[in-house]
Motif scaffolding. Structure first.
Motif, PDB file in Angstrom:
ATOM      1  N   PRO A   1      33.472  45.122  54.063  1.00 14.14           N
ATOM      2  CA  PRO A   1      32.079  45.253  53.631  1.00 14.14           C
ATOM      3  C   PRO A   1      31.671  44.201  52.603  1.00 14.14           C
ATOM      4  N   MET A   2      30.367  44.058  52.412  1.00 13.37           N
ATOM      5  CA  MET A   2      29.859  43.168  51.362  1.00 13.37           C
ATOM      6  C   MET A   2      30.198  43.739  49.988  1.00 13.37           C
ATOM      7  N   GLY A   3      30.128  45.047  49.874  1.00  9.61           N
ATOM      8  CA  GLY A   3      30.549  45.757  48.667  1.00  9.61           C
ATOM      9  C   GLY A   3      31.612  46.757  49.076  1.00  9.61           C
ATOM     10  N   PHE A   4      32.765  46.750  48.429  1.00  4.46           N
ATOM     11  CA  PHE A   4      33.888  47.575  48.881  1.00  4.46           C
ATOM     12  C   PHE A   4      33.792  49.036  48.431  1.00  4.46           C
ATOM     13  N   CYS A   5      32.916  49.310  47.454  1.00  6.64           N
ATOM     14  CA  CYS A   5      32.810  50.665  46.903  1.00  6.64           C
ATOM     15  C   CYS A   5      31.410  51.242  47.121  1.00  6.64           C
ATOM     16  N   TYR A   6      31.342  52.561  47.128  1.00  6.74           N
ATOM     17  CA  TYR A   6      30.061  53.260  47.224  1.00  6.74           C
ATOM     18  C   TYR A   6      29.205  52.916  46.005  1.00  6.74           C
ATOM     19  N   PRO A   7      28.004  52.318  46.236  1.00  6.59           N
ATOM     20  CA  PRO A   7      27.206  51.840  45.098  1.00  6.59           C
ATOM     21  C   PRO A   7      26.321  52.899  44.451  1.00  6.59           C
ATOM     22  N   GLY A   8      26.181  54.060  45.112  1.00  2.00           N
ATOM     23  CA  GLY A   8      25.299  55.104  44.582  1.00  2.00           C
ATOM     24  C   GLY A   8      24.007  55.190  45.374  1.00  2.00           C
ATOM     25  N   LYS A   9      23.234  56.195  45.050  1.00  2.00           N
ATOM     26  CA  LYS A   9      22.000  56.504  45.775  1.00  2.00           C
ATOM     27  C   LYS A   9      20.807  55.872  45.088  1.00  2.00           C
ATOM     28  N   GLY A  10      19.892  55.318  45.891  1.00  2.00           N
ATOM     29  CA  GLY A  10      18.624  54.813  45.376  1.00  2.00           C
ATOM     30  C   GLY A  10      17.484  55.657  45.905  1.00  2.00           C
ATOM     31  N   LYS A  11      16.264  55.189  45.705  1.00  2.00           N
ATOM     32  CA  LYS A  11      15.090  55.946  46.175  1.00  2.00           C
ATOM     33  C   LYS A  11      15.039  56.025  47.692  1.00  2.00           C
ATOM     34  N   ASN A  12      15.419  54.935  48.359  1.00  2.00           N
ATOM     35  CA  ASN A  12      15.325  54.867  49.821  1.00  2.00           C
ATOM     36  C   ASN A  12      16.691  54.678  50.467  1.00  2.00           C
ATOM     37  N   GLY A  13      17.631  55.529  50.127  1.00  2.00           N
ATOM     38  CA  GLY A  13      18.984  55.391  50.683  1.00  2.00           C
ATOM     39  C   GLY A  13      19.936  54.852  49.637  1.00  2.00           C
ATOM     40  N   ASP A  14      21.076  54.343  50.095  1.00  2.00           N
ATOM     41  CA  ASP A  14      22.086  53.842  49.160  1.00  2.00           C
ATOM     42  C   ASP A  14      21.603  52.569  48.472  1.00  2.00           C
ATOM     43  N   LEU A  15      22.111  52.357  47.263  1.00  2.00           N
ATOM     44  CA  LEU A  15      21.806  51.128  46.525  1.00  2.00           C
ATOM     45  C   LEU A  15      22.462  49.934  47.224  1.00  2.00           C
ATOM     46  N   PRO A  16      22.007  48.711  46.922  1.00  2.00           N
ATOM     47  CA  PRO A  16      22.635  47.522  47.516  1.00  2.00           C
ATOM     48  C   PRO A  16      24.101  47.408  47.110  1.00  2.00           C
ATOM     49  N   PRO A  17      24.903  46.732  47.947  1.00  2.00           N
ATOM     50  CA  PRO A  17      26.305  46.504  47.570  1.00  2.00           C
ATOM     51  C   PRO A  17      26.387  45.671  46.290  1.00  2.00           C
ATOM     52  N   LYS A  18      27.418  45.897  45.515  1.00  2.00           N
ATOM     53  CA  LYS A  18      27.627  45.100  44.301  1.00  2.00           C
ATOM     54  C   LYS A  18      27.871  43.638  44.682  1.00  2.00           C
ATOM     55  N   LYS A  19      27.256  42.728  43.926  1.00  2.00           N
ATOM     56  CA  LYS A  19      27.285  41.310  44.303  1.00  2.00           C
ATOM     57  C   LYS A  19      28.601  40.613  43.988  1.00  2.00           C
ATOM     58  N   VAL A  20      29.471  41.251  43.218  1.00  2.00           N
ATOM     59  CA  VAL A  20      30.713  40.593  42.812  1.00  2.00           C
ATOM     60  C   VAL A  20      31.781  40.626  43.916  1.00  2.00           C
ATOM     61  N   CYS A  21      31.702  41.594  44.827  1.00  2.00           N
ATOM     62  CA  CYS A  21      32.787  41.797  45.804  1.00  2.00           C
ATOM     63  C   CYS A  21      32.965  40.612  46.761  1.00  2.00           C
ATOM     64  N   ALA A  22      31.885  40.232  47.436  1.00  2.00           N
ATOM     65  CA  ALA A  22      32.006  39.196  48.476  1.00  2.00           C
ATOM     66  C   ALA A  22      32.546  37.877  47.923  1.00  2.00           C
ATOM     67  N   PRO A  23      31.971  37.318  46.837  1.00  2.00           N
ATOM     68  CA  PRO A  23      32.529  36.048  46.345  1.00  2.00           C
ATOM     69  C   PRO A  23      33.944  36.173  45.807  1.00  2.00           C
ATOM     70  N   THR A  24      34.306  37.355  45.311  1.00  2.00           N
ATOM     71  CA  THR A  24      35.658  37.545  44.758  1.00  2.00           C
ATOM     72  C   THR A  24      36.708  37.657  45.856  1.00  2.00           C
ATOM     73  N   TRP A  25      36.418  38.444  46.901  1.00  2.00           N
ATOM     74  CA  TRP A  25      37.462  38.795  47.868  1.00  2.00           C
ATOM     75  C   TRP A  25      37.304  38.194  49.264  1.00  2.00           C
ATOM     76  N   HIS A  26      36.086  37.976  49.727  1.00  2.00           N
ATOM     77  CA  HIS A  26      35.917  37.495  51.104  1.00  2.00           C
ATOM     78  C   HIS A  26      36.626  36.174  51.385  1.00  2.00           C
ATOM     79  N   PRO A  27      36.510  35.155  50.520  1.00  2.00           N
ATOM     80  CA  PRO A  27      37.204  33.885  50.846  1.00  2.00           C
ATOM     81  C   PRO A  27      38.715  34.072  51.012  1.00  2.00           C
ATOM     82  N   LEU A  28      39.309  34.914  50.166  1.00  2.00           N
ATOM     83  CA  LEU A  28      40.760  35.143  50.256  1.00  2.00           C
ATOM     84  C   LEU A  28      41.128  35.837  51.567  1.00  2.00           C
ATOM     85  N   LEU A  29      40.300  36.809  51.968  1.00  2.00           N
ATOM     86  CA  LEU A  29      40.561  37.520  53.229  1.00  2.00           C
ATOM     87  C   LEU A  29      40.334  36.617  54.435  1.00  2.00           C
TER      88      LEU A  29
END
Length: 196
Positions: free
Chosen positions: A84-112
């Motif tokens: 996923p773009m965000g590896f953890c559940y980000p929480g609930k917003g007004k219209n569904g789940d909040l956006p994925p945390k922005k730190v995950c993809a740049p930290t882990w995607h290149p390595l994977l």
């Protein structure tokens, strides 16, 4: 260079943004070095956070229908990596789940992605994955409509959430024209049918 299992362990133990997560860190990733197709989605929902199994919800049922695969085929990591773009559940917003945390993809995607050398196709599920990976000024609907432009590397898809039923009703061409091509691609890559 660390081995792949160690990398997955590091991701699953990640706590970079734990303080910002309503239920704490519970990174969810499913992958193997020989995966043929990578699914880059949004972030785990509450059900997935609780089960620890990606796409073990209504969204996953819909995605598997689009792909034309069984649950066993889907969770076979030789077939699919689920990153996923965000590896953890980000929480609930007004219209569904909040956006994925922005730190995950740049930290882990290149390595994977560097390790996944058997990959034949990357499915970009939803706007967050598409905005991150496609150098495009198009919106999600346009990306999906023009999916041919991104092949053979990427295949953009809408999010399979039941919340997207209105989008599907407005864009009937998706299931009529795009899904059959997607299934054909998946069938060829997984060796379920011969290529043309």
């Amino acid at each position: 260079m660390e081995d792949f299992k160690t990398l997955l362990c590091r991701i699953r133990e990640c706590k970079i943004c734990e303080d910002e997560l309503p239920l704490g860190a519970n990174p969810i990733v499913l992958s193997a070095v020989d995966s043929k197709i990578i699914i880059i989605g949004q972030a785990p929902g509450l059900k997935v956070h609780n089960s620890g199994i990606p796409f073990k919800d209504k969204s996953g049922e819909q995605l598997r229908k689009w792909l034309g695969v069984t649950e066993d085929e889907f969770y076979n990591t030789s077939n699919f990596s689920i990153i996923p773009m965000g590896f953890c559940y980000p929480g609930k917003g007004k219209n569904g789940d909040l956006p994925p945390k922005k730190v995950c993809a740049p930290t882990w995607h290149p390595l994977l992605l560097t390790e996944l050398k058997s990959t034949k196709l990357i499915l970009l599920v939803g706007q967050y994955a598409q905005n991150y990976y496609l150098n495009s000024s198009r919106n999600l609907t346009e990306n999906v409509y023009h999916f041919h432009d991104y092949l053979p590397t990427y295949f953009p898809l809408p999010h399979p959430s039941p919340r997207n039923n209105i989008w599907k009703a407005k864009n009937k061409w998706f299931e009529d024209e795009v899904v059959p091509v997607l299934r054909h691609q998946v069938d060829i890559i997984l060796g379920k049918s011969e290529g043309n």
